[in-house]
Design a protein around this motif. Structure first.
Motif, PDB file in Angstrom:
ATOM      1  N   ASN A  35      77.913 -55.771  11.872  1.00  0.00           N
ATOM      2  CA  ASN A  35      77.313 -55.779  10.531  1.00  0.00           C
ATOM      3  C   ASN A  35      77.529 -57.135   9.850  1.00  0.00           C
ATOM      4  O   ASN A  35      78.369 -57.937  10.289  1.00  0.00           O
ATOM      5  N   THR A  38      76.817 -60.069   2.358  1.00  0.00           N
ATOM      6  CA  THR A  38      76.875 -61.295   1.559  1.00  0.00           C
ATOM      7  C   THR A  38      78.061 -61.191   0.610  1.00  0.00           C
ATOM      8  O   THR A  38      78.311 -60.123   0.052  1.00  0.00           O
ATOM      9  N   MET A  39      78.803 -62.279   0.426  1.00  0.00           N
ATOM     10  CA  MET A  39      79.980 -62.214  -0.451  1.00  0.00           C
ATOM     11  C   MET A  39      80.141 -63.498  -1.268  1.00  0.00           C
ATOM     12  O   MET A  39      80.093 -64.604  -0.733  1.00  0.00           O
ATOM     13  N   ILE A  55      86.941 -59.778  -2.401  1.00  0.00           N
ATOM     14  CA  ILE A  55      86.568 -58.429  -2.837  1.00  0.00           C
ATOM     15  C   ILE A  55      85.443 -57.915  -1.946  1.00  0.00           C
ATOM     16  O   ILE A  55      84.378 -58.525  -1.863  1.00  0.00           O
ATOM     17  N   ALA A  57      83.546 -54.418  -1.829  1.00  0.00           N
ATOM     18  CA  ALA A  57      83.457 -53.150  -2.564  1.00  0.00           C
ATOM     19  C   ALA A  57      83.452 -51.950  -1.627  1.00  0.00           C
ATOM     20  O   ALA A  57      82.920 -52.020  -0.510  1.00  0.00           O
ATOM     21  N   ASN A  60      80.309 -50.592   0.109  1.00  0.00           N
ATOM     22  CA  ASN A  60      79.670 -51.349   1.184  1.00  0.00           C
ATOM     23  C   ASN A  60      80.072 -50.788   2.536  1.00  0.00           C
ATOM     24  O   ASN A  60      81.240 -50.471   2.772  1.00  0.00           O
ATOM     25  N   GLY A  89      72.279 -59.159   1.465  1.00  0.00           N
ATOM     26  CA  GLY A  89      72.988 -58.501   0.364  1.00  0.00           C
ATOM     27  C   GLY A  89      72.214 -57.348  -0.254  1.00  0.00           C
ATOM     28  O   GLY A  89      72.756 -56.578  -1.039  1.00  0.00           O
ATOM     29  N   CYS A  91      70.612 -54.908   1.502  1.00  0.00           N
ATOM     30  CA  CYS A  91      70.450 -53.730   2.368  1.00  0.00           C
ATOM     31  C   CYS A  91      71.794 -53.381   2.987  1.00  0.00           C
ATOM     32  O   CYS A  91      72.756 -54.135   2.883  1.00  0.00           O
ATOM     33  N   GLY A  93      74.184 -52.077   6.278  1.00  0.00           N
ATOM     34  CA  GLY A  93      74.351 -51.955   7.721  1.00  0.00           C
ATOM     35  C   GLY A  93      74.441 -50.509   8.168  1.00  0.00           C
ATOM     36  O   GLY A  93      74.414 -50.229   9.372  1.00  0.00           O
ATOM     37  N   TYR A 161      76.742 -68.828  -5.894  1.00  0.00           N
ATOM     38  CA  TYR A 161      76.088 -67.811  -6.716  1.00  0.00           C
ATOM     39  C   TYR A 161      76.628 -67.811  -8.138  1.00  0.00           C
ATOM     40  O   TYR A 161      77.831 -67.860  -8.357  1.00  0.00           O
ATOM     41  N   PHE A 167      71.376 -69.315  -8.327  1.00  0.00           N
ATOM     42  CA  PHE A 167      72.272 -70.046  -7.418  1.00  0.00           C
ATOM     43  C   PHE A 167      72.308 -71.517  -7.807  1.00  0.00           C
ATOM     44  O   PHE A 167      71.357 -72.032  -8.402  1.00  0.00           O
TER      45      PHE A 167
HETATM   46  C1  LIG Z   1      74.619 -63.137  -3.895  1.00  0.00           C
HETATM   47  C2  LIG Z   1      75.397 -61.885  -3.562  1.00  0.00           C
HETATM   48  C3  LIG Z   1      76.782 -61.878  -3.655  1.00  0.00           C
HETATM   49  C4  LIG Z   1      77.512 -60.729  -3.351  1.00  0.00           C
HETATM   50  N1  LIG Z   1      78.879 -60.751  -3.430  1.00  0.00           N
HETATM   51  C5  LIG Z   1      79.581 -59.627  -3.099  1.00  0.00           C
HETATM   52  C6  LIG Z   1      81.009 -59.644  -3.120  1.00  0.00           C
HETATM   53  O1  LIG Z   1      81.656 -60.652  -3.403  1.00  0.00           O
HETATM   54  N2  LIG Z   1      81.656 -58.489  -2.809  1.00  0.00           N
HETATM   55  C7  LIG Z   1      80.974 -57.334  -2.479  1.00  0.00           C
HETATM   56  O2  LIG Z   1      81.606 -56.321  -2.208  1.00  0.00           O
HETATM   57  N3  LIG Z   1      79.621 -57.308  -2.429  1.00  0.00           N
HETATM   58  C8  LIG Z   1      78.918 -58.418  -2.730  1.00  0.00           C
HETATM   59  N4  LIG Z   1      77.557 -58.415  -2.662  1.00  0.00           N
HETATM   60  C9  LIG Z   1      76.881 -57.160  -2.316  1.00  0.00           C
HETATM   61  C10 LIG Z   1      76.835 -56.890  -0.824  1.00  0.00           C
HETATM   62  O3  LIG Z   1      76.460 -58.040  -0.098  1.00  0.00           O
HETATM   63  C11 LIG Z   1      75.809 -55.774  -0.560  1.00  0.00           C
HETATM   64  O4  LIG Z   1      76.257 -54.611  -1.193  1.00  0.00           O
HETATM   65  C12 LIG Z   1      75.550 -55.564   0.907  1.00  0.00           C
HETATM   66  O5  LIG Z   1      74.325 -54.885   1.025  1.00  0.00           O
HETATM   67  C13 LIG Z   1      76.649 -54.785   1.602  1.00  0.00           C
HETATM   68  O6  LIG Z   1      76.237 -54.604   2.933  1.00  0.00           O
HETATM   69  P1  LIG Z   1      76.863 -53.458   3.829  1.00  0.00           P
HETATM   70  O7  LIG Z   1      76.673 -52.147   3.125  1.00  0.00           O
HETATM   71  O8  LIG Z   1      76.070 -53.529   5.106  1.00  0.00           O
HETATM   72  O9  LIG Z   1      78.312 -53.780   4.012  1.00  0.00           O
HETATM   73  C14 LIG Z   1      76.828 -59.555  -2.941  1.00  0.00           C
HETATM   74  C15 LIG Z   1      75.427 -59.574  -2.825  1.00  0.00           C
HETATM   75  C16 LIG Z   1      74.719 -60.730  -3.121  1.00  0.00           C
HETATM   76  C17 LIG Z   1      73.222 -60.729  -2.985  1.00  0.00           C
END
Ligand SMILES: Cc1cc2nc3c(=O)[nH]c(=O)nc-3n(C[C@H](O)[C@H](O)[C@H](O)COP(=O)(O)O)c2cc1C
Length: 187
Positions: A35, A38-39, A55, A57, A60, A89, A91, A93, A161, A167
């Motif tokens: 998977n 984005t972070m 972090i 979440a 995710n 970010g 969608c 996984g 970001y 951005f």
């Molecule tokens: C620009 C951007 C920054 C993000 N930063 C974070 C972050 O720092 N921590 C986090 O938990 N999610 C962050 N997200 C949200 C996750 O990337 C998003 O929920 C992602 O779909 C999780 O994928 P997963 O469910 O496949 O793990 C960010 C999204 C974007 C678009």
């Protein structure tokens, strides 16, 4: 230097000025699944061992994969990948294989099971070093155990970001080396 006139600003939005380093793509693997997420919320914590806190979440899909496998790769994309970064970010996984969906190449890591992303400028293999703050804050502390960095260009054009879809793209590098006390150049 300029003196600024300031106004009140919502404390929940101060991230617009403090959001750390470049946006990264975190890749993970668990039980045959891979998977990417984005972070933006990450911070360097120590030189040696090389510690990074971030972090991830609970909602995710990556959260459980990384908590269980105790590892991930922090990949640094460049500005040409901005659309991919946002798409990843947007969608989960849990529904799709993001490597396939976004046409990214998974490369076997040296020390952990999570794959590196070949299209990223740098990839840092991380092992979970401390999970004590995960339950309370979703805060993972990783040790970077191996780093892979592109040989060129010397300074990558990274994306940073600022929230609300905005951005900043990294710009010109400026050196203030002569102003430093020599012993501070390592910090
Ligand atoms: C620009 C951007 C920054 C993000 N930063 C974070 C972050 O720092 N921590 C986090 O938990 N999610 C962050 N997200 C949200 C996750 O990337 C998003 O929920 C992602 O779909 C999780 O994928 P997963 O469910 O496949 O793990 C960010 C999204 C974007 C678009």
């Amino acid at each position: 230097m300029r003196a600024y006139t300031k106004k009140d600003f919502p404390v929940s939005q101060i991230r617009r000025f403090l959001e750390p380093g470049p946006i990264v793509l975190v890749s993970s693997a668990w039980k045959g699944e891979r998977n990417i997420m984005t972070m933006g919320w990450h911070t360097v914590m120590e030189f040696t061992p090389s510690l990074v806190g971030c972090i991830i979440a609970e909602g995710n899909h990556s959260h459980d994969m990384i908590r269980r496998s105790k590892a991930c790769v922090i990949n640094v994309p460049t500005s040409d990948m901005a659309r991919t970064v946002v798409g990843i970010g947007n969608c989960s996984g849990a529904d799709i294989d993001k490597f396939e969906e976004f046409k990214l190449t998974a490369v076997k890591a040296a020390l952990i099971s999570a794959p590196l992303i070949k299209e990223c400028y740098a990839s840092f293999e991380c092992k979970l070093a401390d999970a004590r703050l995960v339950r309370r804050y979703n805060y993972f502390i990783f040790e970077v155990v191996k780093a892979h960095v592109a040989t060129a260009p010397k300074v990558p054009r990274t994306i940073h970001y600022r929230g609300d879809g905005a951005f900043m793209v990294s710009g010109r590098e400026v050196s203030f080396r002569p102003l430093f006390r020599p012993e501070m150049l390592n910090t």
